[in-house]
Write a protein that holds these residues in place. Sequence first.
Motif, PDB file in Angstrom:
ATOM      1  N   ASP A 108       0.833  -1.207   0.000  1.00 18.88           N
ATOM      2  CA  ASP A 108       0.000   0.000   0.000  1.00 18.88           C
ATOM      3  C   ASP A 108       0.865   1.254   0.000  1.00 18.88           C
ATOM      4  OD1 ASP A 108      -2.309  -1.505   0.054  1.00 18.88           O
ATOM      5  OD2 ASP A 108      -2.491  -1.440   2.237  1.00 18.88           O
ATOM      6  N   ALA A 109       2.111   1.117   0.455  1.00 21.53           N
ATOM      7  CA  ALA A 109       3.007   2.265   0.556  1.00 21.53           C
ATOM      8  C   ALA A 109       3.534   2.709  -0.802  1.00 21.53           C
ATOM      9  CB  ALA A 109       4.181   1.930   1.473  1.00 21.53           C
ATOM     10  N   GLY A 110       3.311   1.926  -1.836  1.00 21.87           N
ATOM     11  CA  GLY A 110       3.787   2.294  -3.163  1.00 21.87           C
ATOM     12  C   GLY A 110       5.082   1.596  -3.511  1.00 21.87           C
ATOM     13  N   GLU A 111       5.669   2.019  -4.615  1.00 23.31           N
ATOM     14  CA  GLU A 111       6.827   1.330  -5.166  1.00 23.31           C
ATOM     15  C   GLU A 111       8.088   1.456  -4.318  1.00 23.31           C
ATOM     16  OE1 GLU A 111       7.384   2.132  -9.312  1.00 23.31           O
ATOM     17  OE2 GLU A 111       5.461   1.242  -9.835  1.00 23.31           O
ATOM     18  N   THR A 112       8.145   2.398  -3.389  1.00 24.27           N
ATOM     19  CA  THR A 112       9.336   2.503  -2.541  1.00 24.27           C
ATOM     20  C   THR A 112       9.517   1.253  -1.686  1.00 24.27           C
ATOM     21  OG1 THR A 112       8.111   3.657  -0.809  1.00 24.27           O
ATOM     22  CG2 THR A 112       9.276   5.016  -2.425  1.00 24.27           C
ATOM     23  N   ALA A 113       8.429   0.546  -1.388  1.00 22.19           N
ATOM     24  CA  ALA A 113       8.527  -0.675  -0.594  1.00 22.19           C
ATOM     25  C   ALA A 113       9.253  -1.778  -1.355  1.00 22.19           C
ATOM     26  CB  ALA A 113       7.142  -1.153  -0.165  1.00 22.19           C
ATOM     27  N   CYS A 114       9.314  -1.684  -2.686  1.00 21.51           N
ATOM     28  CA  CYS A 114       9.999  -2.670  -3.519  1.00 21.51           C
ATOM     29  C   CYS A 114      11.351  -2.158  -4.006  1.00 21.51           C
ATOM     30  CB  CYS A 114       9.127  -3.047  -4.716  1.00 21.51           C
ATOM     31  SG  CYS A 114       7.628  -3.937  -4.272  1.00 21.51           S
ATOM     32  N   ALA A 115      11.820  -1.067  -3.448  1.00 22.99           N
ATOM     33  CA  ALA A 115      13.043  -0.423  -3.918  1.00 22.99           C
ATOM     34  C   ALA A 115      14.302  -1.244  -3.689  1.00 22.99           C
ATOM     35  CB  ALA A 115      13.191   0.958  -3.262  1.00 22.99           C
ATOM     36  N   GLY A 116      14.200  -2.362  -2.980  1.00 27.72           N
ATOM     37  CA  GLY A 116      15.363  -3.194  -2.734  1.00 27.72           C
ATOM     38  C   GLY A 116      15.848  -3.932  -3.965  1.00 27.72           C
ATOM     39  N   ALA A 117      15.034  -3.996  -5.002  1.00 29.41           N
ATOM     40  CA  ALA A 117      15.400  -4.669  -6.258  1.00 29.41           C
ATOM     41  C   ALA A 117      14.954  -3.803  -7.426  1.00 29.41           C
ATOM     42  CB  ALA A 117      14.718  -6.033  -6.335  1.00 29.41           C
ATOM     43  N   PRO A 118      15.674  -3.858  -8.547  1.00 23.50           N
ATOM     44  CA  PRO A 118      15.251  -3.053  -9.698  1.00 23.50           C
ATOM     45  C   PRO A 118      13.872  -3.501 -10.199  1.00 23.50           C
ATOM     46  CG  PRO A 118      17.339  -4.201 -10.147  1.00 23.50           C
ATOM     47  CD  PRO A 118      16.871  -4.631  -8.798  1.00 23.50           C
ATOM     48  N   ARG A 119      13.127  -2.545 -10.725  1.00 25.54           N
ATOM     49  CA  ARG A 119      11.794  -2.861 -11.258  1.00 25.54           C
ATOM     50  C   ARG A 119      11.958  -3.695 -12.521  1.00 25.54           C
ATOM     51  NH1 ARG A 119       7.017  -1.286 -14.031  1.00 25.54           N
ATOM     52  NH2 ARG A 119       5.365  -0.760 -12.564  1.00 25.54           N
ATOM     53  N   PRO A 120      11.338  -4.877 -12.579  1.00 31.79           N
ATOM     54  CA  PRO A 120      11.431  -5.692 -13.791  1.00 31.79           C
ATOM     55  C   PRO A 120      10.753  -4.996 -14.969  1.00 31.79           C
ATOM     56  CG  PRO A 120      10.600  -6.988 -11.944  1.00 31.79           C
ATOM     57  CD  PRO A 120      10.588  -5.543 -11.521  1.00 31.79           C
ATOM     58  N   PRO A 121      11.191  -5.275 -16.181  1.00 35.15           N
ATOM     59  CA  PRO A 121      10.572  -4.619 -17.339  1.00 35.15           C
ATOM     60  C   PRO A 121       9.129  -5.085 -17.530  1.00 35.15           C
ATOM     61  CG  PRO A 121      12.140  -6.292 -18.072  1.00 35.15           C
ATOM     62  CD  PRO A 121      12.273  -6.192 -16.584  1.00 35.15           C
ATOM     63  N   ALA A 122       8.299  -4.169 -17.972  1.00 34.78           N
ATOM     64  CA  ALA A 122       6.900  -4.489 -18.259  1.00 34.78           C
ATOM     65  C   ALA A 122       6.679  -4.628 -19.766  1.00 34.78           C
ATOM     66  CB  ALA A 122       5.993  -3.394 -17.709  1.00 34.78           C
ATOM     67  N   LEU A 123       7.659  -4.223 -20.563  1.00 33.61           N
ATOM     68  CA  LEU A 123       7.550  -4.257 -22.020  1.00 33.61           C
ATOM     69  C   LEU A 123       8.885  -4.726 -22.585  1.00 33.61           C
ATOM     70  CD1 LEU A 123       5.509  -3.250 -24.256  1.00 33.61           C
ATOM     71  CD2 LEU A 123       6.827  -1.130 -24.269  1.00 33.61           C
ATOM     72  N   GLU A 124       8.828  -5.585 -23.615  1.00 29.37           N
ATOM     73  CA  GLU A 124      10.069  -6.017 -24.251  1.00 29.37           C
ATOM     74  C   GLU A 124       9.810  -6.355 -25.717  1.00 29.37           C
ATOM     75  OE1 GLU A 124      11.766  -9.476 -22.368  1.00 29.37           O
ATOM     76  OE2 GLU A 124      10.300 -10.825 -23.249  1.00 29.37           O
ATOM     77  N   ALA A 125      10.878  -6.342 -26.459  1.00 33.50           N
ATOM     78  CA  ALA A 125      10.782  -6.698 -27.885  1.00 33.50           C
ATOM     79  C   ALA A 125      10.611  -8.208 -28.009  1.00 33.50           C
ATOM     80  CB  ALA A 125      12.043  -6.243 -28.613  1.00 33.50           C
ATOM     81  N   CYS A 126       9.928  -8.611 -29.068  1.00 36.68           N
ATOM     82  CA  CYS A 126       9.757 -10.034 -29.343  1.00 36.68           C
ATOM     83  C   CYS A 126       9.783 -10.235 -30.861  1.00 36.68           C
ATOM     84  CB  CYS A 126       8.472 -10.569 -28.749  1.00 36.68           C
ATOM     85  SG  CYS A 126       6.974  -9.749 -29.339  1.00 36.68           S
ATOM     86  N   ALA A 127      10.032 -11.452 -31.259  1.00 37.97           N
ATOM     87  CA  ALA A 127      10.012 -11.783 -32.685  1.00 37.97           C
ATOM     88  C   ALA A 127       9.116 -13.010 -32.840  1.00 37.97           C
ATOM     89  CB  ALA A 127      11.416 -12.079 -33.175  1.00 37.97           C
ATOM     90  N   ALA A 128       8.145 -12.901 -33.710  1.00 40.91           N
ATOM     91  CA  ALA A 128       7.168 -13.977 -33.883  1.00 40.91           C
ATOM     92  C   ALA A 128       7.592 -14.935 -35.001  1.00 40.91           C
ATOM     93  CB  ALA A 128       5.799 -13.396 -34.167  1.00 40.91           C
ATOM     94  N   GLY A 129       8.749 -14.781 -35.524  1.00 45.09           N
ATOM     95  CA  GLY A 129       9.199 -15.652 -36.606  1.00 45.09           C
ATOM     96  C   GLY A 129       9.200 -14.904 -37.908  1.00 45.09           C
ATOM     97  N   PRO A 130       9.742 -15.539 -38.972  1.00 39.99           N
ATOM     98  CA  PRO A 130       9.828 -14.845 -40.257  1.00 39.99           C
ATOM     99  C   PRO A 130       8.447 -14.636 -40.876  1.00 39.99           C
ATOM    100  CG  PRO A 130      10.551 -17.124 -40.473  1.00 39.99           C
ATOM    101  CD  PRO A 130      10.288 -16.881 -39.011  1.00 39.99           C
ATOM    102  N   CYS A 131       8.321 -13.560 -41.578  1.00 36.99           N
ATOM    103  CA  CYS A 131       7.084 -13.282 -42.290  1.00 36.99           C
ATOM    104  C   CYS A 131       7.071 -14.064 -43.608  1.00 36.99           C
ATOM    105  CB  CYS A 131       6.946 -11.780 -42.599  1.00 36.99           C
ATOM    106  SG  CYS A 131       6.761 -10.790 -41.097  1.00 36.99           S
ATOM    107  N   PRO A 132       5.906 -14.586 -44.013  1.00 34.56           N
ATOM    108  CA  PRO A 132       5.843 -15.320 -45.277  1.00 34.56           C
ATOM    109  C   PRO A 132       5.958 -14.352 -46.460  1.00 34.56           C
ATOM    110  CG  PRO A 132       3.667 -15.165 -44.279  1.00 34.56           C
ATOM    111  CD  PRO A 132       4.643 -14.569 -43.315  1.00 34.56           C
ATOM    112  N   TRP A 133       6.563 -14.820 -47.533  1.00 29.56           N
ATOM    113  CA  TRP A 133       6.697 -14.008 -48.745  1.00 29.56           C
ATOM    114  C   TRP A 133       5.364 -14.020 -49.476  1.00 29.56           C
ATOM    115  CZ3 TRP A 133      10.745 -10.969 -49.529  1.00 29.56           C
ATOM    116  CH2 TRP A 133      11.910 -11.256 -48.837  1.00 29.56           C
ATOM    117  N   THR A 134       4.967 -12.897 -49.956  1.00 28.49           N
ATOM    118  CA  THR A 134       3.764 -12.832 -50.777  1.00 28.49           C
ATOM    119  C   THR A 134       4.142 -12.257 -52.140  1.00 28.49           C
ATOM    120  OG1 THR A 134       3.222 -10.674 -49.875  1.00 28.49           O
ATOM    121  CG2 THR A 134       2.172 -12.569 -48.863  1.00 28.49           C
ATOM    122  N   VAL A 135       3.544 -12.794 -53.146  1.00 28.86           N
ATOM    123  CA  VAL A 135       3.853 -12.341 -54.501  1.00 28.86           C
ATOM    124  C   VAL A 135       2.645 -11.716 -55.118  1.00 28.86           C
ATOM    125  CG1 VAL A 135       4.701 -12.999 -56.750  1.00 28.86           C
ATOM    126  CG2 VAL A 135       5.492 -14.200 -54.715  1.00 28.86           C
TER     127      VAL A 135
END
Length: 137
Positions: free
Chosen positions: A110-137
Amino acid sequence: SGYAEDCAGVAPLMEEPCEDFADCAWLTEPWSDCDAQCRPGARVRNVSCTSGSDEDCARSRDLPPKPLELEACDTSAEEGRCAWLVGEWSPCSSQCGAGTRWRTVACPADAGETACAGAPRPPALEACAAGPCPWTV
């Protein structure tokens, strides 16, 4: 007549026992750690009378009531005492190629994020790759 044998019944006591509680005192041990982290909990300690009988201290007119042996505690306001809560990663935003994915990251206090200040905040967003895109002609 003034003689005890002339009186009927049991004679009253000439002396009555009394107890001295002047040397009684409450002994308090240190509080235990809070039994819960990052949320309300309880802590305990031992409290005893120096005579070995809590009743002696309780009967003493010079002492306050017996100190508490159990009390509520909450470590959530203490900086760095809580751990980050992380959710599952979402699917990648792209069907193919580069995209992003996200997850919830929160400090449970309830005190907010300072209560978790003992460790870095983990990322909430990251890059991803879903695989190669199919070729279309």
